[in-house]
Design a protein around this motif. Structure first.
Motif, PDB file in Angstrom:
ATOM      1  N   ALA A  95      87.660 -19.487  49.833  1.00 27.97           N
ATOM      2  CA  ALA A  95      86.356 -19.387  50.477  1.00 27.97           C
ATOM      3  C   ALA A  95      86.112 -20.417  51.571  1.00 27.97           C
ATOM      4  O   ALA A  95      84.980 -20.656  51.959  1.00 27.97           O
ATOM      5  N   ALA A  96      87.181 -21.053  52.092  1.00 22.08           N
ATOM      6  CA  ALA A  96      87.006 -22.036  53.165  1.00 22.08           C
ATOM      7  C   ALA A  96      88.291 -22.116  53.974  1.00 22.08           C
ATOM      8  O   ALA A  96      89.334 -21.637  53.555  1.00 22.08           O
ATOM      9  N   SER A  97      88.196 -22.753  55.135  1.00 19.05           N
ATOM     10  CA  SER A  97      89.395 -22.925  55.961  1.00 19.05           C
ATOM     11  C   SER A  97      89.845 -24.378  55.945  1.00 19.05           C
ATOM     12  O   SER A  97      90.396 -24.871  56.909  1.00 19.05           O
ATOM     13  N   GLY A  98      89.583 -25.043  54.838  1.00 17.92           N
ATOM     14  CA  GLY A  98      90.043 -26.410  54.660  1.00 17.92           C
ATOM     15  C   GLY A  98      89.123 -27.183  53.749  1.00 17.92           C
ATOM     16  O   GLY A  98      87.940 -26.848  53.593  1.00 17.92           O
ATOM     17  N   LYS A 122      81.581 -17.155  50.263  1.00 22.35           N
ATOM     18  CA  LYS A 122      81.663 -15.704  50.387  1.00 22.35           C
ATOM     19  C   LYS A 122      83.121 -15.346  50.233  1.00 22.35           C
ATOM     20  O   LYS A 122      83.964 -15.809  50.991  1.00 22.35           O
ATOM     21  N   ILE A 123      83.415 -14.532  49.247  1.00 23.53           N
ATOM     22  CA  ILE A 123      84.792 -14.163  48.969  1.00 23.53           C
ATOM     23  C   ILE A 123      84.934 -12.658  49.108  1.00 23.53           C
ATOM     24  O   ILE A 123      84.181 -11.894  48.496  1.00 23.53           O
ATOM     25  N   ASP A 124      85.887 -12.235  49.936  1.00 18.71           N
ATOM     26  CA  ASP A 124      86.175 -10.814  50.103  1.00 18.71           C
ATOM     27  C   ASP A 124      87.248 -10.423  49.107  1.00 18.71           C
ATOM     28  O   ASP A 124      88.246 -11.118  48.959  1.00 18.71           O
ATOM     29  N   ILE A 138      94.284 -12.898  55.348  1.00 28.07           N
ATOM     30  CA  ILE A 138      93.176 -13.762  54.967  1.00 28.07           C
ATOM     31  C   ILE A 138      91.991 -13.295  55.783  1.00 28.07           C
ATOM     32  O   ILE A 138      92.056 -13.253  57.008  1.00 28.07           O
ATOM     33  N   PRO A 139      90.895 -12.907  55.117  1.00 25.29           N
ATOM     34  CA  PRO A 139      89.767 -12.386  55.874  1.00 25.29           C
ATOM     35  C   PRO A 139      89.181 -13.453  56.795  1.00 25.29           C
ATOM     36  O   PRO A 139      89.064 -14.609  56.429  1.00 25.29           O
ATOM     37  N   THR A 140      88.855 -13.045  57.998  1.00 25.51           N
ATOM     38  CA  THR A 140      88.164 -13.945  58.911  1.00 25.51           C
ATOM     39  C   THR A 140      86.808 -13.332  59.208  1.00 25.51           C
ATOM     40  O   THR A 140      86.684 -12.128  59.354  1.00 25.51           O
ATOM     41  N   ARG A 141      85.821 -14.172  59.270  1.00 27.61           N
ATOM     42  CA  ARG A 141      84.475 -13.676  59.540  1.00 27.61           C
ATOM     43  C   ARG A 141      84.018 -14.265  60.862  1.00 27.61           C
ATOM     44  O   ARG A 141      83.188 -15.152  60.910  1.00 27.61           O
TER      45      ARG A 141
END
Length: 177
Positions: A95-98, A122-124, A138-141
């Motif tokens: 749920a994060a990019s780091g 937010k987890i897809d 990896i989903p990107t929003r």
């Protein structure tokens, strides 16, 4: 006609796979740059107290499955006889990019890099049925805005707190006081 359609299908599948490919080196570089930005922010917050607070750095090794072995820095904050550290955990976290952990004698507070508009994780979830391969992207929003550092509250019910000097000082006090 079957062979021609099959060959077109193969071209499409190969093209889709190339488009889905994640640039892991870029992800690692972005994380390392974000860590530098976080440390610069913390140093700016601490600047008025430079005669009472000592900041130093120590190399730290990070190992992630997709990114391999790489090196960053741990920030060490000394206030009197109390010490807090900011230590990078990794670029690939749920749920994060780091994530970077603020750690002191009294506990750990997680700083996460998330879309600016997000106030909670937010987890897809993608489900694969039968022989269909699961989507490994990896989903990107992108629609959520740029990524920024935020403070994650403890589970359950994780919430994100915007990171500014006041919230950083609150977090620092919680881990060393």
């Amino acid at each position: 006609m079957g062979k021609v359609e099959f060959e077109e299908f193969l071209k499409t599948v190969v093209k889709e796979k190339k488009e889905r490919k994640i640039d892991w080196e870029k992800k690692k570089e972005e994380f390392l740059k974000a860590i530098d930005e976080l440390y610069a922010f913390v140093e700016e917050c601490l600047k008025p107290y430079k005669d009472k607070v000592n900041v130093s750095y120590k190399p730290v090794k990070i190992v992630e499955e997709k990114l391999g072995h790489y090196e960053s820095q741990k920030m060490i904050i000394e206030i009197g006889d109390r010490i807090a550290t900011l230590t990078p955990v990794g670029a690939i976290v749920i749920a994060a990019s780091g994530r970077v952990d603020l750690k002191g004698e009294k506990g750990i507070i997680k700083l996460v890099r998330v879309p600016e508009k997000d106030s909670a994780p937010k987890i897809d979830v993608k489900i694969s049925i039968g022989d269909e391969p699961a989507d490994t992207r990896i989903p990107t929003r992108e629609d959520s805005g740029k990524n920024v550092w935020k403070i994650a509250t403890p589970p359950p019910g994780i919430r994100y707190i915007d990171l500014d000097c006041d919230s950083f000082f609150d977090a620092l006090m919680k881990v060393i006081q």
